[in-house]
Structures are given as C-alpha cells and as structure tokens.
Design an enzyme around this catalytic site. Structure first.
Site, PDB file in Angstrom:
ATOM      1  N   GLY A 118       0.916  -1.720  -0.107  1.00 23.73           N
ATOM      2  CA  GLY A 118      -0.579  -0.040   0.140  1.00 23.73           C
ATOM      3  C   GLY A 118       0.542   1.407  -0.300  1.00 23.73           C
ATOM      4  N   TYR A 126      -8.241   5.881   1.870  1.00 22.43           N
ATOM      5  CA  TYR A 126      -6.916   5.982   0.474  1.00 22.43           C
ATOM      6  C   TYR A 126      -7.013   8.174   0.647  1.00 22.43           C
ATOM      7  CZ  TYR A 126      -7.902   1.437  -0.516  1.00 22.43           C
ATOM      8  OH  TYR A 126      -8.187   0.307  -0.497  1.00 22.43           O
ATOM      9  N   GLU A 127      -7.868   9.134   1.332  1.00 21.82           N
ATOM     10  CA  GLU A 127      -7.440  10.103   1.303  1.00 21.82           C
ATOM     11  C   GLU A 127      -6.124  10.368   2.073  1.00 21.82           C
ATOM     12  OE1 GLU A 127     -10.199   8.518   2.347  1.00 21.82           O
ATOM     13  OE2 GLU A 127     -11.658   9.147   1.505  1.00 21.82           O
ATOM     14  N   GLY A 128      -5.633   9.724   2.812  1.00 22.49           N
ATOM     15  CA  GLY A 128      -4.692  10.116   3.155  1.00 22.49           C
ATOM     16  C   GLY A 128      -3.301   8.625   2.239  1.00 22.49           C
ATOM     17  N   ARG A 172       1.088  -6.142  -4.871  1.00 25.47           N
ATOM     18  CA  ARG A 172       1.547  -6.514  -3.767  1.00 25.47           C
ATOM     19  C   ARG A 172       1.610  -8.024  -4.144  1.00 25.47           C
ATOM     20  NH1 ARG A 172      -0.595  -4.752   0.519  1.00 25.47           N
ATOM     21  NH2 ARG A 172      -2.050  -3.218   0.060  1.00 25.47           N
ATOM     22  N   LYS A 229     -26.643  17.490  14.936  1.00 31.54           N
ATOM     23  CA  LYS A 229     -27.705  16.254  14.465  1.00 31.54           C
ATOM     24  C   LYS A 229     -27.598  15.196  14.277  1.00 31.54           C
ATOM     25  CE  LYS A 229     -28.280  19.034   9.965  1.00 31.54           C
ATOM     26  NZ  LYS A 229     -29.464  18.759   8.448  1.00 31.54           N
ATOM     27  N   TYR A 230     -26.048  15.204  13.829  1.00 25.61           N
ATOM     28  CA  TYR A 230     -25.780  13.515  13.163  1.00 25.61           C
ATOM     29  C   TYR A 230     -24.463  13.523  14.623  1.00 25.61           C
ATOM     30  CZ  TYR A 230     -27.427  14.915   8.728  1.00 25.61           C
ATOM     31  OH  TYR A 230     -27.872  15.499   8.131  1.00 25.61           O
ATOM     32  N   LYS A 269       8.248   0.808   5.870  1.00 30.39           N
ATOM     33  CA  LYS A 269       6.954   1.550   5.173  1.00 30.39           C
ATOM     34  C   LYS A 269       6.037   1.118   5.352  1.00 30.39           C
ATOM     35  CE  LYS A 269       4.032   0.305   2.768  1.00 30.39           C
ATOM     36  NZ  LYS A 269       3.556  -1.177   1.709  1.00 30.39           N
ATOM     37  N   THR A 270       5.144   1.467   5.973  1.00 33.36           N
ATOM     38  CA  THR A 270       3.091   0.901   6.003  1.00 33.36           C
ATOM     39  C   THR A 270       2.366   2.445   6.750  1.00 33.36           C
ATOM     40  OG1 THR A 270       1.251  -0.029   6.712  1.00 33.36           O
ATOM     41  CG2 THR A 270       3.453  -0.060   8.029  1.00 33.36           C
ATOM     42  N   MET A 287      -8.370   3.623   8.281  1.00 32.57           N
ATOM     43  CA  MET A 287      -7.480   2.792   7.520  1.00 32.57           C
ATOM     44  C   MET A 287      -6.790   2.299   8.793  1.00 32.57           C
ATOM     45  SD  MET A 287      -5.723   2.474   4.170  1.00 32.57           S
ATOM     46  CE  MET A 287      -6.859   1.551   3.046  1.00 32.57           C
ATOM     47  N   GLY A 288      -6.127   1.103   8.262  1.00 27.10           N
ATOM     48  CA  GLY A 288      -5.135   0.259   9.530  1.00 27.10           C
ATOM     49  C   GLY A 288      -5.392  -0.844   9.187  1.00 27.10           C
ATOM     50  N   ASP A 333       5.652  -8.162   5.901  1.00 26.32           N
ATOM     51  CA  ASP A 333       5.921  -8.937   4.662  1.00 26.32           C
ATOM     52  C   ASP A 333       6.663  -8.870   3.576  1.00 26.32           C
ATOM     53  OD1 ASP A 333       3.581 -10.408   6.359  1.00 26.32           O
ATOM     54  OD2 ASP A 333       1.628  -9.840   5.319  1.00 26.32           O
ATOM     55  N   ASP A 344       0.119   2.201   8.260  1.00 22.04           N
ATOM     56  CA  ASP A 344      -0.746   1.660   9.605  1.00 22.04           C
ATOM     57  C   ASP A 344       0.100   1.482  10.487  1.00 22.04           C
ATOM     58  OD1 ASP A 344      -2.246   0.506   7.400  1.00 22.04           O
ATOM     59  OD2 ASP A 344      -2.601  -1.588   8.088  1.00 22.04           O
TER      60      ASP A 344
HETATM   61  P1  FBP Z   1       0.734  -1.802   3.144  1.00 21.18           P
HETATM   62  O1  FBP Z   1       0.421  -3.649   4.973  1.00 21.18           O
HETATM   63  O2  FBP Z   1       1.023  -2.187   2.061  1.00 21.18           O
HETATM   64  O3  FBP Z   1       1.841  -0.452   3.858  1.00 21.18           O
HETATM   65  O4  FBP Z   1      -0.870  -1.455   3.499  1.00 21.18           O
HETATM   66  C1  FBP Z   1      -2.358  -1.123   4.104  1.00 21.18           C
HETATM   67  C2  FBP Z   1      -3.281  -0.511   4.009  1.00 21.18           C
HETATM   68  O5  FBP Z   1      -3.431   0.682   3.245  1.00 21.18           O
HETATM   69  C3  FBP Z   1      -4.470  -1.184   4.688  1.00 21.18           C
HETATM   70  O6  FBP Z   1      -4.257   0.040   6.027  1.00 21.18           O
HETATM   71  C4  FBP Z   1      -5.569  -1.147   4.235  1.00 21.18           C
HETATM   72  O7  FBP Z   1      -5.942  -2.311   4.419  1.00 21.18           O
HETATM   73  C5  FBP Z   1      -4.622  -1.941   2.863  1.00 21.18           C
HETATM   74  O8  FBP Z   1      -3.915  -0.723   2.470  1.00 21.18           O
HETATM   75  C6  FBP Z   1      -5.733  -1.420   1.684  1.00 21.18           C
HETATM   76  O9  FBP Z   1      -4.842  -2.591   0.537  1.00 21.18           O
HETATM   77  P2  FBP Z   1      -5.530  -1.913  -0.735  1.00 21.18           P
HETATM   78  O10 FBP Z   1      -4.700  -0.582  -1.649  1.00 21.18           O
HETATM   79  O11 FBP Z   1      -4.673  -3.402  -1.770  1.00 21.18           O
HETATM   80  O12 FBP Z   1      -7.356  -1.516  -1.069  1.00 21.18           O
END
Ligand code: FBP
Length: 548
Positions: free
Chosen positions: A78, A422-424, A142, A239-240, A199-200, A247-248, A173, A202
């Site tokens: 990711g 995906y925004e971040g 991946r 009201k909400y 990198k990640t 993500m993570g 991994d 997460d």
């Molecule tokens: P990595 O472990 O490869 O850094 O990816 C993490 C991640 O961003 C997770 O937080 C998320 O669940 C996943 O990738 C989403 O994967 P994809 O980009 O394949 O939708």
C-alpha cells in the site's frame, strides 16, 4: 503535468537529515543480535543473515565502496506518504558515493523485478517527485516474492542490468520476504545485496530499533484534519453522530493517534476488544450507552472512531473469518461458479462449524457478502472493503430503539458513516515524513555502500530535532519470530499491535470517559509546511508518548 503552487514550492524543500549523514560517514558496529523470539528456528533458517550486529552511522572516514554500482528499487504494498523521498534519498546518497552509480526502479512493485519491467532513474525524473506524495514514480504492487523461481528470475534480471543491490520499501511481510531474498542470494554468493525500508501508514512495523514506519505521521495528520472538520460540523449543527472508520488493516495505531489528536467521544481499539473478549453486541452496547448519556447532556451528536480491522479482533468473528479464509481458499472454483449471493451464503454457511455458521447467518446480508469477497495475495481479508461503520450504525440504531422502548433513551439518533483511508495514503508528506524518508533513503544507500545485506534502514531518536536523529542498520532477522500462516509455521517480522501497557493507549484511557461525556473536540487543521517549527515539524503524539 500541471503542478499546484504548493507542489512547486515543495520541490525546493531540502529535507532535514541527521547531522551524522551530512558529511563523510563511517559505520560503527554494535552488539550482535538475536531474533525477538524462536532464536533457534530463525537461526537455522537464516544461517547467513542471523545474528549480524546493529550498525550506526557516525561522522568519519568512510569504508564504503567507491566502485560504480547499480541499485534496483522496489515499492511494495500500500502507498504511504514519503515513498518518493526514500527514493530521492537513495538516489542522492548513491550519486554522492560515486556519480557513476545507477539507480533502476522496478515498476509496479515486486512483480517488476520478476518481469524485468524497469526504468532507469535520472536527475530529471527524481527531481520531479521530490517531497511529493504517492508511489507513482515507479508504481507499487502486492506480488509476494517468496518462490525460489521468482528469486532466480529476479537475479537473472539484476545480472543483466549489472545490479549489485536491491532496496525493498515495504511493510512487515515485504521486509520479511526481502530478508528471505537476502539470505537466498548470500547462500548462492549471487553478489546482490538486499536492504529493506520500513513503510506503512498502519504504523505496525515498529520495534525497539524502528520507532515508526514512514507514512504513519502524514496519514494520521490528514485523517485528524478531516475528523476535526467533521467534529466542528457536528458541534455546529448538533444533529449527527459520525461513525468514522480509519484505515489500518490490523493494528489500531491510526485510530489511537487520531484520537489523541482530536479527542472524539468514542474510540474503539481492536486490541482492547480482543483482550477483553468483547462480542459485537457488547461493542455496540458501549457505543449506545455513550449516545444515550450524551443525548441527556450535550445533545444528539458526536464522533466514533472505528479501526478498519475491528471485525478480525472480535473473538467469534475472528474464528469465523479464519474458517472463511480456509473455506474460500479450498473451494475457490465452486464458490466462484455460484451465481447469486443468497446461494453463496447458503453454500458457505453449510460448510462452517455450527458456532461460526450461527454468527455468519446472524449478520446483515450485505455485511456477510463483504466477508466473502476475494482475499489479498497474502491471504488477508480486504478489510478496507468491509463497511464496519455501517454495520455499527445499524446495530447501534437497533440497540437505541430497544433502549427507548425500555425508557432508557430519550434522544434522536441520526448517523453518517465515513471511511478515511485512501484520502491519506498519497498525501504530500509532512515535514516529518519528508525528512524521515529522505534520511531512510540516504541510510539505505550507505548500507549498500558498506556491502551489507539483510538489513533494514533505521533512523531513530525521532522526537528530537532531525539533526540529532541516529541513522544505521538493523538486521531484519532481529525482528523475526515464528508464526502460523496458512497452516504452516513461518519466520516473519513480528507485527506491532497497540500495546495495552503502552503510553499512547494509557493516555487515551486516562481521558476517554471525559471525552465521551463532554465535547472536548480538538480541530488540528491541515498539515503545515511553512511556518514555526512547533506547527510544522511535530512528530505524532504516539511517538511523543512513547518517548516520555
Ligand atoms: P501495507 O501494509 O502494504 O502498507 O498496506 C496497508 C493498507 O493501507 C491497509 O491499511 C489497508 O487495509 C490496505 O492497505 C488496503 O489495501 P489496498 O490498497 O490493496 O486496497
């Protein structure tokens, strides 16, 4: 490509690096290392890369090779903000060792190495991507590098390009596989070194020597900005209830960091749910109780942060998902041939154990369908495609209805679901990530220059100003233990989940009851790149709590 004014201004940002990396650098060997667990097994599997010493770079006369070399770079998994700066750090580092050094980028992730899909990086290309977000300079993927046939093909391709070293920029991994590759090439005396970079977004690739993975800082700051904006909206309209999934995939580090930055009303931490053995119904009851209490004091509004991986930490769901993983892997063709979701669910339910079948059939249909979606290449459920926030909204609404009938709730519940992920992941790196990533890349180039393999670039002391950071290399085997994966014991880098005895979690626990009852929202605002250091260069609250 048309660039925004900010992009143009950021092109000339010179990342801050540790003082030790600024001039001539020598490597200093520390103590020999042991793996975090299962030492005998890991040692046996990694005879060439086990036990190597920790390395630190200090100012001094370099013993690095000055012969021209070529290096291949791979982005794996990711996206995470700062990847382009890792590459520019590697590029500049290698060019300063010898201007004749070459850097190749393998395209589209590890698959590019096997398929010989590459691009030679030049000044023009690298300059175009400095301090930008994204992985688009060479793309990511991946594909898992784990078969010897892939290793051999990769070696053949490296030899054809004259590549002496590979840098694999990835998560736990990918770095595990990088070490397996390093070991394989050393055993063969293949003449190709392998270096990893952490990198990640997460944040779950961290340990004593890797304080944080890159991208976590920027991603959390982007999400915290968005959460803050939503909280201000919630507090304005009153009201909400906003249910925000963050993500993570496994660990709840992102949710925890965002909670410390924004002070929401409810923060679910998956690791706590697992530790306490909570059921889905208990998680829902806890949220409903906060909603009901606030209805009587603050009003019908609030925020709930939900970690993306929650479902896999609820014990009964975890068992169900693990059964589903095996079942779907073993019956792939049959399941794919079934046309309707109703029939698919019936087919699957009939093959589950009685307990899991009961859980599976109790779930809303849409949610059960999401649990059956394709797994990723590592066999993981794609939790980013599971709408836990919607499931919780529906279940909390039902619970509140029941509470109302019993006279235990007097409010009005209207909820909005959000998913920030995906925004971040490709945001322009914060100063922290721009500096950290460039330093990691420079460190990787130095490890290559020193002829090392099976090491991960490490930059530590990250809560201090960048010039006091400590750069070096850590043997990847040091981070490994044996874990059961797809029914087999495998050597893997130990994933860092949120520690319930850790300072960041304790900081949340100390405040969360107050944040639930009151409206103590913090609105962090957008990442700042220009201005006072306390606004632009702050590391995450997680790092600050951990370093206290
Ligand atoms: P990595 O472990 O490869 O850094 O990816 C993490 C991640 O961003 C997770 O937080 C998320 O669940 C996943 O990738 C989403 O994967 P994809 O980009 O394949 O939708």
């Amino acid at each position: 490509m048309i660039k925004s004014p900010l992009q143009i201004a950021r092109e000339s940002y010179a990342p801050k690096v540790p003082a030790a990396l600024k001039g001539a650098v020598k490597s200093v060997q520390g103590k020999n290392t042991e793996s975090v667990a299962d030492q005998a097994d890991i040692k046996k599997l990694f005879p060439n890369t086990y036990g190597m010493p920790i390395l630190t770079f200090e100012p001094g006369d370099s013993s690095a090779t000055s012969e021209a070399i070529a290096v291949g770079v791979i982005l794996s998994g990711g996206q995470a903000p700062g990847g382009h700066n890792v590459i520019s750090g590697i590029y500049d580092g290698l060019k300063s060792l010898n201007p004749a050094n070459k850097v190749y980028g393998f395209l589209g992730g590890p698959g590019g190495l096997v398929d010989n899909d590459y691009l030679e990086l030049t000044d023009d290309i690298v300059d175009h991507y400095r301090n930008t977000g994204g992985f688009d300079i060479i793309g990511s993927g991946r594909t898992k590098l784990e078969e010897t046939a892939q290793f051999d093909k990769g070696l053949e391709n490296c030899k054809a390009l004259g590549i002496n070293a590979l840098v694999i920029i990835g998560g736990d991994d990918s770095n595990t596989n990088a070490c397996v590759l390093a070991e394989y090439y050393l055993a063969k005396d293949a003449g190709v070194q392998v270096i990893g970079c952490p990198k990640t977004i997460d944040g779950d690739l961290k340990n004593e020597m890797i304080e944080t993975s890159f991208g976590f800082d920027t991603a959390c700051k982007v999400y915290s900005e968005l959460i803050g904006n939503i909280q201000r909206d919630a507090n304005s309209a009153k009201k909400y209830w906003h249910f925000i999934k963050l993500m993570g995939r496994s660990a709840s580090h992102i949710g925890l960091e965002c909670a410390l930055q924004t002070q929401p009303n409810v923060t679910i931490i998956s690791e706590e749910v697992e530790e306490k053995g909570l059921t889905l119904d208990e998680v829902v009851t806890d949220i409903a109780n906060v909603v009901a209490a606030r209805a009587e004091t603050e009003g019908n509004f609030g925020t709930v942060l939900i970690p993306e991986g929650l479902v896999e930490f609820i014990p009964a769901m975890k068992v169900l998902i693990s059964e589903l993983n095996d079942l779907l892997a073993h019956n792939e063709a049959e399941v794919n041939a079934i046309e309707t979701d109703v029939e698919k669910r019936a087919f699957v339910a009939a093959k589950l154990t009685a307990d899991s079948a009961a859980v599976f059939t109790s779930l809303p249909d849409g949610f059960a369908n999401q649990l059956m979606l394709d797994r990723d290449p590592h066999g993981n459920v794609q939790v980013s495609m599971i709408e836990t926030e919607k499931l919780l909204i529906d279940m909390v609404a039902a619970k509140l209805k029941a509470m109302k009938a019993e006279g235990k709730y007097v409010g009005k519940f209207a909820a909005q679901g959000h998913f920030f992920g995906y925004e971040g992941r490709c945001a322009a790196p914060s100063n922290f990530d721009a500096d950290y990533c460039y330093s990691l890349g420079t460190t990787a180039s130095l490890l290559i220059g020193e002829g090392k393999s099976g090491y991960m670039a490490s930059v530590r002391n990250l809560t201090a100003p960048a010039d006091q950071w400590i750069a070096g290399g850590v043997p990847v085997t040091m981070m490994m233990n044996m874990e059961r994966r797809h029914g087999e014991m495998k050597p893997v880098i130990q994933k860092a989940l949120v520690r319930l005895d850790g300072a960041p979690y304790k900081a949340l626990v100390a405040k969360r009851d107050e944040w639930a009852k009151t409206t103590s929202f913090v609105y962090p605002g957008p990442i700042q790149y220009f201005g006072p250091s306390e606004v632009c260069d702050q590391p995450t609250k997680t790092l600050m709590e951990e370093s206290k």
